[in-house]
Design a protein around this motif. Structure first.
Motif: not given
Length: 328
Positions: A11-13, A23-29, A33-39, A93-101
């Motif tokens: 598993r990719l951690g 303090y460097a690198g991506g800002g995921t939780y 990995p992002r969802l698109d980085q794992v199968e 991390d699946a990112g954010d849902m885009a919802v109508n504000p």
């Protein structure tokens, strides 16, 4: 910059903090990995940057990314539960849902649809808000996936079972009244935890009882202690599919000032984490952490607390999935 990640059990951690500074690198939780980085992901963390349903201070639309930034110190092994959640389960991390504000009804429909899409592969969703309005569509999706009404533990200073605000039925103060009305909650297994503060009248409590809610106040936690409270909650929930909703204002403002409707006399972050850890082994089918408003969060206290609540919820879900052979 090349990402150097911890890999365990196939598993990719998280990004390896011994190789790349926190303090460097991506800002995921937790720098997962992002969802698109794992199968395939067993547990998905998703943000909902939405606060159109608030009745007082806005700003929770920025909560998800604030929690992500506050989670950079999260480490792979959880000694409190003796688990390595990112090695037990593939978490992403699946990112954010885009919802109508500008349209609450449309936003609610979008959240429900996206939650169903994200869990269509059998994964479990941990959602970071956003205001508490988002709990209703998330509960709809969780109930649909469970095939039945779900049990719920609601950690909050407030009941959130009011009828309307300014005639609006869908706000951050009404989601659980709507959920009861829609029949998506198992009314024999629902409870508020950490409530306190003034109400509009005694009828608020009478209505809440009529809906089936039990109440554990912040004073109950103080006087009875965590272990007794956990025993009562476990008795109430039993083996039912359980949804956990955490409004960060369940914590005293000393521990979580960065929220829209703070109330004095709340529980501590230690008490909240220990209550959650006491739920180990229960079938948690979804969870949310909401009402983090970074504009009011001096010294990042609220973000840090919310990031650790998220981590312990992930740990509980990962452990249960592993014990039942549910992971990929």
């Amino acid at each position: 910059m090349k990402e150097i990640r911890i890999e365990e059990n196939g598993r990719l951690g998280p990004i390896n903090a011994a190789m790349i500074p926190r303090y460097a690198g991506g800002g995921t939780y937790a720098r997962l990995p992002r969802l698109d980085q794992v199968e395939k992901a067993d547990i998905k963390i998703v943000g909902v940057p939405f606060d159109t349903g608030v009745s007082y201070r806005p700003g929770a639309r920025f909560g998800a990314n604030h929690v992500r930034e506050s989670s950079r110190l999260i480490r792979p092994y959880n000694p409190a539960t003796d688990t390595s959640p990112f090695a037990q389960s593939q978490v992403a991390d699946a990112g954010d849902m885009a919802v109508n504000p500008f349209n609450i009804n449309e936003a609610i429909e979008t959240i429900e649809h996206e939650a169903l899409e994200l869990t269509s592969d059998g994964s479990t969703l941990v959602t970071v808000g956003g205001d508490h309005t988002i709990a209703l569509p998330l509960l709809r999706a969780a109930s649909q996936r469970a095939g039945a009404p779900v049990a719920m533990l609601h950690f909050d200073a407030h009941l959130d079972t009011w009828d309307t605000y300014f005639g609006a039925e869908y706000t951050h103060g009404t989601p659980f009244r709507r959920a009861v009305e829609e029949g998506i909650l198992d009314t024999e297994a629902i409870c508020h935890v950490g409530t306190r503060g003034p109400l509009y009248g005694k009828k608020d409590l009478e209505d809440d009882k009529r809906f089936g809610f039990g109440i554990v106040t912040s004073s109950d936690v103080y006087y009875q202690g965590v272990r007794e409270i956990v025993d009562k909650l476990r008795d109430r929930i039993g083996n039912r599919p359980l949804y956990i909703s955490v409004d960060i204002d369940v914590l005293d403002p000393a521990h979580a000032p960065g929220t829209g409707t703070p109330e004095a006399g709340g529980i501590t972050s230690r008490e909240l984490l220990e209550i959650l850890r006491g739920l180990r082994g229960l079938n948690i089918v979804g969870a949310d952490i909401v009402e983090v408003a970074p504009a009011y969060d001096h010294a990042e206290l609220t973000g840090v607390a919310a990031s650790h609540v998220t981590y312990d919820l992930i740990s509980l879900i990962s452990d249960f999935r592993a014990s039942k052979g549910m992971n990929s």
